[in-house]
Design an enzyme around this catalytic site. Structure first.
Site, mmCIF file in Angstrom:
data_model
loop_
_atom_site.group_PDB
_atom_site.id
_atom_site.type_symbol
_atom_site.label_atom_id
_atom_site.label_comp_id
_atom_site.label_asym_id
_atom_site.label_seq_id
_atom_site.Cartn_x
_atom_site.Cartn_y
_atom_site.Cartn_z
ATOM 1 N N ARG A 12 20.774 111.147 70.310
ATOM 2 C CA ARG A 12 21.732 110.840 71.156
ATOM 3 C C ARG A 12 23.086 111.199 70.248
ATOM 4 N NH1 ARG A 12 20.814 105.839 74.589
ATOM 5 N NH2 ARG A 12 22.636 106.258 75.716
ATOM 6 N N CYS A 33 17.955 106.424 69.017
ATOM 7 C CA CYS A 33 17.521 105.348 69.651
ATOM 8 C C CYS A 33 16.154 105.433 70.129
ATOM 9 C CB CYS A 33 18.663 104.635 70.648
ATOM 10 S SG CYS A 33 18.818 105.626 72.121
ATOM 11 N N ARG A 93 24.561 100.779 71.679
ATOM 12 C CA ARG A 93 25.491 102.286 71.585
ATOM 13 C C ARG A 93 26.647 102.359 72.436
ATOM 14 N NH1 ARG A 93 22.811 106.710 69.518
ATOM 15 N NH2 ARG A 93 24.499 107.813 70.746
ATOM 16 N N ARG A 142 18.600 93.397 78.939
ATOM 17 C CA ARG A 142 19.768 94.125 78.676
ATOM 18 C C ARG A 142 20.528 94.738 79.871
ATOM 19 N NH1 ARG A 142 19.639 97.913 73.384
ATOM 20 N NH2 ARG A 142 21.630 98.445 74.550
ATOM 21 N N ASP A 176 28.718 114.342 69.087
ATOM 22 C CA ASP A 176 29.369 115.499 68.909
ATOM 23 C C ASP A 176 30.477 115.944 69.990
ATOM 24 O OD1 ASP A 176 27.194 116.128 70.113
ATOM 25 O OD2 ASP A 176 27.351 118.182 69.973
ATOM 26 N N LYS A 199 25.791 98.103 85.366
ATOM 27 C CA LYS A 199 25.779 97.918 83.739
ATOM 28 C C LYS A 199 26.486 99.029 83.197
ATOM 29 C CE LYS A 199 22.203 99.270 81.090
ATOM 30 N NZ LYS A 199 22.580 100.155 80.095
ATOM 31 N N ASN A 200 26.380 100.176 83.427
ATOM 32 C CA ASN A 200 26.877 101.328 82.907
ATOM 33 C C ASN A 200 28.346 101.651 83.408
ATOM 34 O OD1 ASN A 200 24.656 101.421 81.469
ATOM 35 N ND2 ASN A 200 23.945 103.352 82.665
ATOM 36 N N ASP A 210 17.643 107.599 84.446
ATOM 37 C CA ASP A 210 17.475 106.096 84.173
ATOM 38 C C ASP A 210 16.243 105.588 85.339
ATOM 39 O OD1 ASP A 210 18.939 106.147 82.198
ATOM 40 O OD2 ASP A 210 20.623 105.374 83.299
HETATM 41 C C1 EPZ Z 1 24.533 106.955 79.798
HETATM 42 O O1 EPZ Z 1 24.490 107.285 78.392
HETATM 43 C C2 EPZ Z 1 24.047 105.849 80.043
HETATM 44 N N1 EPZ Z 1 24.297 104.828 79.208
HETATM 45 C C3 EPZ Z 1 22.542 105.863 79.945
HETATM 46 O O2 EPZ Z 1 22.016 104.934 80.529
HETATM 47 C C4 EPZ Z 1 22.206 107.161 80.967
HETATM 48 O O3 EPZ Z 1 20.749 107.403 80.741
HETATM 49 C C5 EPZ Z 1 22.960 108.459 80.511
HETATM 50 O O4 EPZ Z 1 24.359 108.188 80.505
HETATM 51 C C6 EPZ Z 1 22.799 109.453 81.461
HETATM 52 O O5 EPZ Z 1 22.848 109.307 82.653
HETATM 53 C C7 EPZ Z 1 25.683 104.182 79.397
HETATM 54 O O6 EPZ Z 1 26.534 104.297 80.263
HETATM 55 C C8 EPZ Z 1 25.993 102.804 78.385
HETATM 56 P P1 EPZ Z 1 25.158 111.329 77.830
HETATM 57 P P2 EPZ Z 1 25.464 108.506 77.422
HETATM 58 O O7 EPZ Z 1 26.234 111.200 77.106
HETATM 59 O O8 EPZ Z 1 26.800 108.179 77.855
HETATM 60 C C9 EPZ Z 1 23.345 114.283 74.650
HETATM 61 C C10 EPZ Z 1 20.249 103.174 80.682
HETATM 62 O O9 EPZ Z 1 19.002 102.943 80.790
HETATM 63 N N2 EPZ Z 1 24.915 114.460 74.110
HETATM 64 O O10 EPZ Z 1 25.335 111.769 79.299
HETATM 65 O O11 EPZ Z 1 25.005 108.248 76.117
HETATM 66 C C11 EPZ Z 1 22.684 113.019 74.419
HETATM 67 O O12 EPZ Z 1 21.939 113.087 73.380
HETATM 68 C C12 EPZ Z 1 20.970 104.259 79.885
HETATM 69 O O13 EPZ Z 1 21.192 102.274 81.308
HETATM 70 C C13 EPZ Z 1 25.232 115.005 73.178
HETATM 71 O O14 EPZ Z 1 24.146 115.898 72.779
HETATM 72 O O15 EPZ Z 1 24.643 109.705 78.059
HETATM 73 C C14 EPZ Z 1 21.957 113.190 75.635
HETATM 74 O O16 EPZ Z 1 20.557 113.943 75.454
HETATM 75 C C15 EPZ Z 1 20.290 104.728 78.546
HETATM 76 N N3 EPZ Z 1 26.185 114.917 72.445
HETATM 77 C C16 EPZ Z 1 22.395 113.772 76.788
HETATM 78 O O17 EPZ Z 1 23.807 114.340 76.135
HETATM 79 C C17 EPZ Z 1 27.336 114.154 72.658
HETATM 80 O O18 EPZ Z 1 28.250 113.961 71.912
HETATM 81 C C18 EPZ Z 1 23.199 112.969 77.834
HETATM 82 O O19 EPZ Z 1 23.878 112.020 77.334
HETATM 83 C C19 EPZ Z 1 26.921 113.164 73.934
HETATM 84 C C20 EPZ Z 1 25.560 113.339 74.399
#
Ligand code: EPZ
Length: 407
Positions: free
Chosen positions: A110, A105, A81, A386, A113, A11-12, A294
């Protein structure tokens, strides 16, 4: 439960590949696409931008010859998202983008920035109005060195998709290393992008003038695979998952072994078998190659039945323990202390009505229900749909006593 299950494409990865197809005027074909509702949402997002999207059997054909809009509205972003993934491609191809600001969410606030500051370094100007991110690049994009504060998957992807059409060289330091990043880079490479180092903490992109469409097969879903392996671990197995690269699952397999399972791997298949008790194993989630967030909820379901206690630490998201309250209703002994969960294994779980707080937690509740005594009714399963294709059918084919009822 015993037998074999073939996992779908990730998916991702599929969601980001659909966004990346916007970069290349013409028809790109993405295969091994999972048949899940998030993919349908992404198809709507991409179609809303003017691309012509055809859904075939496990494939998306995206004709991005002409884009007629630069906007991903709140209606779609609030549904999913991951729609934010069109920000980088739009600003790179059209010089502007309007994407609704994603809200919080179920698993945390999330923020985006790092997406913003990274793209700013490439020359994108931002304004935030009426709940939207307004991005413009009046002078086009230029290469830059961007060091991410945290190896964010989404920020790495947006930067990568913008940098491929920027003038000059972009270096992303502290980049996310998830296999889905390498998959995106492989697709971008097929479109004609010049990328080195994807899958390592330093990715170097040399911008090109334009990209041309290509075909690409989505990498297998390591989280779906891990979910079925935990199902096998909970119920004994042997369960074999096919269609995933076992090299993408090292930490999950290490933890399954610590939990008392026997694991056998082939390059595209993994078998789990458990003959003794479930053993406690401490887990801390970390960016890849660490233990995936995940898979945290699914492992908590497993540890709930371990012979002993363990600590599960969630380091990636701030609020990903909502699942614990539901499984406690099934008789688990779990105490949450900040971002640690103290799990004391119990002898058995008892079936109960439970609600899915989010996608992975929903899958974990189903697994707990399979191991529990009596009937478990899992509600709000749209979360599961989803991200998991035919989850109930696949579990039933492995011998699970499970059926879908209309709510
Ligand atoms: C991706 O989310 C995946 N989603 C998530 O999958 C997965 O849990 C996550 O990566 C971590 O592996 C998709 O690919 C669609 P991140 P993403 O940016 O890209 C913080 C599932 O169940 N952060 O690596 O949103 C954020 O808040 C899911 O399939 C900032 O602070 O993850 C989080 O705490 C849910 N500022 C951490 O970093 C930013 O600009 C990791 O987020 C970006 C992120």
């Amino acid at each position: 439960m015993a037998g074999e299950v073939v996992v779908a494409g990730a998916k991702n990865s599929a969601l980001k590949l659909a966004a990346a197809a916007l970069l290349a005027p013409g028809r790109s074909r993405i295969t091994n696409v999972p048949d899940i509702s998030d993919v349908a949402t992404m198809a709507d997002v991409v179609a809303g931008l003017g691309a012509v999207v055809e859904r075939e059997d496990h494939a998306l054909v995206i004709d991005a010859t002409e884009l007629t809009s630069y906007e991903a509205p709140y209606e779609v972003v609030s549904r999913m998202r991951a729609s934010i993934a069109v920000l980088g491609p739009l600003v790179a191809r059209l010089g502007r983008a309007r994407v609704a600001m994603p809200g919080g969410c179920a698993i945390g606030s999330r923020k985006v920035d790092m997406h913003i500051s990274g793209l700013q370094a490439l020359g994108v100007r931002f304004a935030f109005e009426h709940g939207n991110i307004e991005a413009t690049a009046p002078d086009g994009l230029h290469g830059a060195t961007v060091t991410l504060e945290f190896p964010s998957v989404g920020a790495t992807e947006n930067l990568l998709m913008a940098a491929v059409l920027a003038r000059g060289t972009t270096v992303i330091e502290n980049a996310a290393r998830e296999p889905e990043i390498a998959d995106l880079a492989a697709f971008l490479g097929a479109l004609g992008a010049r990328i080195e180092g994807a899958g390592t903490p330093t990715i170097t992109v040399t911008g090109v003038e334009s990209l041309t469409p290509a075909d690409h097969r989505v990498v297998g879903d390591r989280i779906e695979a891990g979910t079925f392996l935990v199902a096998g671990a909970l119920t004994g197995g042997p369960v074999t998952v096919r269609g995933v690269d076992s090299a993408h699952m090292e930490m999950v397999l290490v933890k399954l072994e610590q939990a008392g399972c026997h694991i056998e791997t082939e390059p595209e298949a993994i078998t789990v078998l458990r003959e003794g008790p479930i053993l406690p194993a401490d887990i801390q989630t970390l960016p890849y190659p660490g233990f995936p967030t995940d898979m945290q909820a699914q492992f908590m379901a497993l540890m709930a039945l371990a012979e002993g206690s363990c600590v599960i630490t969630e380091n990636v998201f701030e609020n990903r323990f909502m699942f614990a309250d539901e499984i406690v209703r099934m008789g688990a002994d779990i105490r949450i202390e900040g971002h640690h969960a103290l799990v004391k294994g119990v002898d058995s779980l008892s079936g109960a009505p439970v609600r899915c707080p989010d996608l992975r937690a929903g899958a974990a509740l189903v697994l707990a229900g399979l191991a529990a005594e009596g009937e478990t009714e899992v509600m709000e399963t749209t979360h599961i749909e989803r991200g998991y294709e035919r989850f109930v059918d696949k579990l039933a084919a492995l011998g699970a006593d499970i059926e879908t009822r209309e709510e």
